[in-house]
Design an enzyme around this catalytic site. Structure first.
Site, PDB file in Angstrom:
ATOM      1  N   LYS A  96       0.856  -1.191   0.000  1.00  0.00           N
ATOM      2  CA  LYS A  96       0.000   0.000   0.000  1.00  0.00           C
ATOM      3  C   LYS A  96       0.889   1.236   0.000  1.00  0.00           C
ATOM      4  O   LYS A  96       1.799   1.344   0.834  1.00  0.00           O
ATOM      5  CB  LYS A  96      -0.894   0.014   1.247  1.00  0.00           C
ATOM      6  CG  LYS A  96      -1.993  -1.014   1.184  1.00  0.00           C
ATOM      7  CD  LYS A  96      -2.970  -0.876   2.316  1.00  0.00           C
ATOM      8  CE  LYS A  96      -4.140  -1.824   2.118  1.00  0.00           C
ATOM      9  NZ  LYS A  96      -3.776  -3.193   1.694  1.00  0.00           N
ATOM     10  N   ASP A 130      -1.523  -1.953  -4.078  1.00  0.00           N
ATOM     11  CA  ASP A 130      -2.923  -2.062  -3.660  1.00  0.00           C
ATOM     12  C   ASP A 130      -3.617  -0.709  -3.837  1.00  0.00           C
ATOM     13  O   ASP A 130      -2.961   0.341  -3.807  1.00  0.00           O
ATOM     14  CB  ASP A 130      -3.013  -2.435  -2.174  1.00  0.00           C
ATOM     15  CG  ASP A 130      -2.704  -3.908  -1.919  1.00  0.00           C
ATOM     16  OD1 ASP A 130      -2.655  -4.695  -2.879  1.00  0.00           O
ATOM     17  OD2 ASP A 130      -2.524  -4.257  -0.739  1.00  0.00           O
ATOM     18  N   GLN A 161     -11.090  -0.897  -8.781  1.00  0.00           N
ATOM     19  CA  GLN A 161     -12.218  -1.401  -7.967  1.00  0.00           C
ATOM     20  C   GLN A 161     -13.532  -1.226  -8.731  1.00  0.00           C
ATOM     21  O   GLN A 161     -13.890  -0.101  -9.089  1.00  0.00           O
ATOM     22  CB  GLN A 161     -12.274  -0.599  -6.663  1.00  0.00           C
ATOM     23  CG  GLN A 161     -11.000  -0.701  -5.820  1.00  0.00           C
ATOM     24  CD  GLN A 161     -10.772   0.540  -4.952  1.00  0.00           C
ATOM     25  OE1 GLN A 161     -11.018   1.664  -5.388  1.00  0.00           O
ATOM     26  NE2 GLN A 161     -10.279   0.342  -3.741  1.00  0.00           N
ATOM     27  N   ARG A 182      -4.975  -5.595 -11.248  1.00  0.00           N
ATOM     28  CA  ARG A 182      -5.820  -6.509 -10.458  1.00  0.00           C
ATOM     29  C   ARG A 182      -7.182  -5.837 -10.341  1.00  0.00           C
ATOM     30  O   ARG A 182      -7.260  -4.655  -9.988  1.00  0.00           O
ATOM     31  CB  ARG A 182      -5.233  -6.706  -9.063  1.00  0.00           C
ATOM     32  CG  ARG A 182      -6.184  -7.455  -8.125  1.00  0.00           C
ATOM     33  CD  ARG A 182      -5.843  -7.246  -6.655  1.00  0.00           C
ATOM     34  NE  ARG A 182      -4.570  -7.827  -6.302  1.00  0.00           N
ATOM     35  CZ  ARG A 182      -3.823  -7.372  -5.288  1.00  0.00           C
ATOM     36  NH1 ARG A 182      -4.217  -6.318  -4.579  1.00  0.00           N
ATOM     37  NH2 ARG A 182      -2.687  -7.945  -5.007  1.00  0.00           N
ATOM     38  N   ALA A 187     -12.989  -2.440  -1.086  1.00  0.00           N
ATOM     39  CA  ALA A 187     -13.239  -2.792   0.314  1.00  0.00           C
ATOM     40  C   ALA A 187     -13.561  -1.592   1.194  1.00  0.00           C
ATOM     41  O   ALA A 187     -13.738  -1.746   2.398  1.00  0.00           O
ATOM     42  CB  ALA A 187     -12.002  -3.506   0.868  1.00  0.00           C
ATOM     43  N   THR A 224     -11.626 -11.993  -6.859  1.00  0.00           N
ATOM     44  CA  THR A 224     -12.966 -12.093  -6.274  1.00  0.00           C
ATOM     45  C   THR A 224     -13.179 -13.507  -5.752  1.00  0.00           C
ATOM     46  O   THR A 224     -12.545 -14.451  -6.232  1.00  0.00           O
ATOM     47  CB  THR A 224     -14.063 -11.745  -7.310  1.00  0.00           C
ATOM     48  OG1 THR A 224     -15.336 -11.812  -6.671  1.00  0.00           O
ATOM     49  CG2 THR A 224     -14.045 -12.672  -8.517  1.00  0.00           C
ATOM     50  N   HIS A 225     -14.092 -13.624  -4.768  1.00  0.00           N
ATOM     51  CA  HIS A 225     -14.506 -14.956  -4.302  1.00  0.00           C
ATOM     52  C   HIS A 225     -15.909 -15.247  -4.769  1.00  0.00           C
ATOM     53  O   HIS A 225     -16.523 -16.204  -4.318  1.00  0.00           O
ATOM     54  CB  HIS A 225     -14.484 -15.011  -2.769  1.00  0.00           C
ATOM     55  CG  HIS A 225     -13.283 -14.373  -2.168  1.00  0.00           C
ATOM     56  ND1 HIS A 225     -13.258 -13.056  -1.776  1.00  0.00           N
ATOM     57  CD2 HIS A 225     -12.047 -14.860  -1.951  1.00  0.00           C
ATOM     58  CE1 HIS A 225     -12.056 -12.758  -1.320  1.00  0.00           C
ATOM     59  NE2 HIS A 225     -11.299 -13.823  -1.418  1.00  0.00           N
TER      60      HIS A 225
HETATM   61  P1  FDA Z   1     -18.449 -10.205  -2.444  1.00  0.00           P
HETATM   62  O1  FDA Z   1     -18.073  -9.418  -1.250  1.00  0.00           O
HETATM   63  O2  FDA Z   1     -19.641  -9.796  -3.230  1.00  0.00           O
HETATM   64  O3  FDA Z   1     -18.608 -11.706  -2.000  1.00  0.00           O
HETATM   65  C1  FDA Z   1     -18.950 -12.739  -2.905  1.00  0.00           C
HETATM   66  C2  FDA Z   1     -18.900 -14.052  -2.158  1.00  0.00           C
HETATM   67  O4  FDA Z   1     -17.556 -14.316  -1.768  1.00  0.00           O
HETATM   68  C3  FDA Z   1     -19.668 -14.059  -0.852  1.00  0.00           C
HETATM   69  O5  FDA Z   1     -21.009 -14.397  -1.071  1.00  0.00           O
HETATM   70  C4  FDA Z   1     -18.932 -15.099  -0.063  1.00  0.00           C
HETATM   71  O6  FDA Z   1     -19.306 -16.394  -0.499  1.00  0.00           O
HETATM   72  C5  FDA Z   1     -17.498 -14.882  -0.473  1.00  0.00           C
HETATM   73  N1  FDA Z   1     -16.771 -13.949   0.422  1.00  0.00           N
HETATM   74  C6  FDA Z   1     -16.426 -12.681   0.163  1.00  0.00           C
HETATM   75  N2  FDA Z   1     -15.735 -12.133   1.180  1.00  0.00           N
HETATM   76  C7  FDA Z   1     -15.642 -13.085   2.105  1.00  0.00           C
HETATM   77  C8  FDA Z   1     -15.050 -13.153   3.383  1.00  0.00           C
HETATM   78  N3  FDA Z   1     -14.399 -12.117   3.930  1.00  0.00           N
HETATM   79  N4  FDA Z   1     -15.164 -14.324   4.061  1.00  0.00           N
HETATM   80  C9  FDA Z   1     -15.792 -15.389   3.512  1.00  0.00           C
HETATM   81  N5  FDA Z   1     -16.379 -15.389   2.308  1.00  0.00           N
HETATM   82  C10 FDA Z   1     -16.318 -14.260   1.611  1.00  0.00           C
HETATM   83  N6  FDA Z   1      -9.897  -4.175  -2.047  1.00  0.00           N
HETATM   84  C11 FDA Z   1      -9.464  -2.915  -2.216  1.00  0.00           C
HETATM   85  O7  FDA Z   1     -10.223  -1.977  -2.010  1.00  0.00           O
HETATM   86  N7  FDA Z   1      -8.172  -2.682  -2.614  1.00  0.00           N
HETATM   87  C12 FDA Z   1      -7.298  -3.695  -2.899  1.00  0.00           C
HETATM   88  O8  FDA Z   1      -6.153  -3.443  -3.264  1.00  0.00           O
HETATM   89  C13 FDA Z   1      -7.768  -5.023  -2.739  1.00  0.00           C
HETATM   90  N8  FDA Z   1      -6.965  -6.088  -2.991  1.00  0.00           N
HETATM   91  C14 FDA Z   1      -7.492  -7.350  -3.006  1.00  0.00           C
HETATM   92  C15 FDA Z   1      -6.726  -8.440  -3.413  1.00  0.00           C
HETATM   93  C16 FDA Z   1      -7.284  -9.692  -3.532  1.00  0.00           C
HETATM   94  C17 FDA Z   1      -6.448 -10.832  -4.005  1.00  0.00           C
HETATM   95  C18 FDA Z   1      -8.671  -9.885  -3.209  1.00  0.00           C
HETATM   96  C19 FDA Z   1      -9.320 -11.227  -3.372  1.00  0.00           C
HETATM   97  C20 FDA Z   1      -9.418  -8.841  -2.765  1.00  0.00           C
HETATM   98  C21 FDA Z   1      -8.848  -7.577  -2.636  1.00  0.00           C
HETATM   99  N9  FDA Z   1      -9.588  -6.509  -2.170  1.00  0.00           N
HETATM  100  C22 FDA Z   1      -9.092  -5.240  -2.311  1.00  0.00           C
HETATM  101  C23 FDA Z   1     -10.883  -6.745  -1.468  1.00  0.00           C
HETATM  102  C24 FDA Z   1     -12.059  -6.678  -2.422  1.00  0.00           C
HETATM  103  O9  FDA Z   1     -12.231  -5.346  -2.854  1.00  0.00           O
HETATM  104  C25 FDA Z   1     -13.348  -7.144  -1.759  1.00  0.00           C
HETATM  105  O10 FDA Z   1     -13.630  -6.335  -0.666  1.00  0.00           O
HETATM  106  C26 FDA Z   1     -13.340  -8.598  -1.324  1.00  0.00           C
HETATM  107  O11 FDA Z   1     -12.622  -9.399  -2.198  1.00  0.00           O
HETATM  108  C27 FDA Z   1     -14.769  -9.157  -1.239  1.00  0.00           C
HETATM  109  O12 FDA Z   1     -15.361  -9.058  -2.490  1.00  0.00           O
HETATM  110  P2  FDA Z   1     -15.715 -10.314  -3.429  1.00  0.00           P
HETATM  111  O13 FDA Z   1     -15.260  -9.977  -4.802  1.00  0.00           O
HETATM  112  O14 FDA Z   1     -15.148 -11.546  -2.900  1.00  0.00           O
HETATM  113  O15 FDA Z   1     -17.285 -10.306  -3.517  1.00  0.00           O
END
Ligand code: FDA
Length: 310
Positions: A96, A130, A161, A182, A187, A224-225
């Site tokens: 960061k 990041d 983002q 990425r 977040a 993403t997850h």
């Molecule tokens: P979403 O939050 O919509 O979740 C989709 C599904 O994923 C959920 O229904 C659940 O099943 C699962 N899930 C998600 N979060 C979970 C948790 N904490 N525990 C368990 N299950 C969960 N953000 C940012 O602002 N700056 C950045 O530099 C980064 N860098 C970054 C790197 C990497 C490798 C990842 C994976 C994520 C980031 N993020 C980030 C965070 C990102 O912005 C985001 O907040 C989280 O990844 C959660 O979003 P999802 O895409 O997973 O979808």
């Protein structure tokens, strides 16, 4: 409401000082944070690499206001890169800019980042910058484009983002430069003037931006997850003849480990973001804000572990 409260809590330094040495809080963080030292983080990477998963290591820390602290973070990143090289780990690093002194001055931040990037070049590895809250978006992209990318096009990449209204335009800009991106959802808590308030718009924008990055960009990280988005992108990539070597899925340490393993079994590339260090509190709170159900999940695990020990 709960999400906003958890994100507000993530910014409270006084609370972190209070929980910093609390055993319960530390054990809670262990689900999402690979310990406090380079050694524990490297052990986590070894376990991931054994499963065919690559890693990106993040030394936790942000919003540094003292120059000496930023320089110390820089030195720790150099040591981290040395250790990754020495142990032959399949891992790069994420950082960061506010941990490297972005809030102090661009010049200090640039000097520290350049030393990290020189070391990364020496080892043929990569450094991801990041992305933080929207106050930093333009500053980070300007800093990257004007001060860094020209000297280290192979070593450095950015994060965009999908929650941000501007991101589709930023994707076009990044594809034009052919810099590595990425893509995540974002977040941080943002106002509706800069970010989509509705999750379905964030998700729709995610899919559109991801496709643009995969098709026209340079080896993007699809972070993403979200199983629905991952299924859609995987099916689309297959149907358009885009190979698994054109991008990688990225997930967070301790989150959806089942899906990480499944994607590897299906032949996709997966990288896990492995955070470590003593500054775990804001990171943990952001993870809980994303999925408040994790509060009960973690509390259950910690209590079970505590009773087992007795
Ligand atoms: P979403 O939050 O919509 O979740 C989709 C599904 O994923 C959920 O229904 C659940 O099943 C699962 N899930 C998600 N979060 C979970 C948790 N904490 N525990 C368990 N299950 C969960 N953000 C940012 O602002 N700056 C950045 O530099 C980064 N860098 C970054 C790197 C990497 C490798 C990842 C994976 C994520 C980031 N993020 C980030 C965070 C990102 O912005 C985001 O907040 C989280 O990844 C959660 O979003 P999802 O895409 O997973 O979808």
């Amino acid at each position: 409401m709960l999400r906003s409260s958890l994100i507000w809590l993530s910014r409270q330094k006084s609370i972190f000082r209070f929980v910093r040495n609390n055993g319960f809080a530390k054990r809670s963080a262990a689900r999402f944070v690979a310990g406090e030292t380079i050694d524990t983080a490297c052990d986590a990477v070894i376990a991931l690499n054994a499963k065919g998963i690559t890693a990106t290591l993040d030394l936790l820390g942000e919003s540094v206001t003292r120059e000496e602290e930023a320089r110390e973070t820089g030195r720790r990143y150099l040591h981290l890169l040395d250790e990754v090289e020495r142990r032959k780990l399949n891992a790069n690093v994420s950082v960061k800019l506010t941990a490297l002194g972005q809030d102090i001055s661009d010049a200090v931040c640039e000097e520290i980042l350049r030393s990290i990037l020189e070391r990364a070049r020496q080892y043929g590895t990569f450094v991801r910058l990041d992305m933080e809250g929207s106050d930093y978006t333009q500053r980070t992209l300007d800093f990257f484009a004007q001060r860094i990318f020209g000297s280290f096009p192979e070593q450095v990449g950015i994060v965009l983002q999908s929650m941000m209204r501007r991101t589709a335009a930023d994707v076009t800009w990044a594809n034009g430069k052919q810099c590595r991106v990425r893509l995540c959802k974002g977040a941080y808590l943002e106002s509706a003037t800069v970010a989509f308030p509705d999750k379905k718009d964030v998700d729709r924008n995610y899919v559109e931006c991801a496709k643009a990055l995969i098709q026209d960009g340079r080896y993007p990280g699809i972070a993403t997850h979200d199983p629905v988005i991952i299924a859609e992108l995987s099916a689309w990539a297959k149907s358009t003849g885009i190979g698994a070597d054109r991008f990688e899925y990225q997930m967070l340490y301790g989150v959806r480990r089942d899906l990480q393993d499944q994607l590897v079994r299906d032949g996709w590339r997966v990288r896990v973001y492995v955070p470590f260090g003593t500054q775990w509190y804001p990171y943990l709170m952001r993870r809980l804000a994303e999925r408040p159900a994790n509060i009960w999940f973690i509390a259950g695990n910690v209590l079970r572990e505590t009773f087992r020990r007795r």
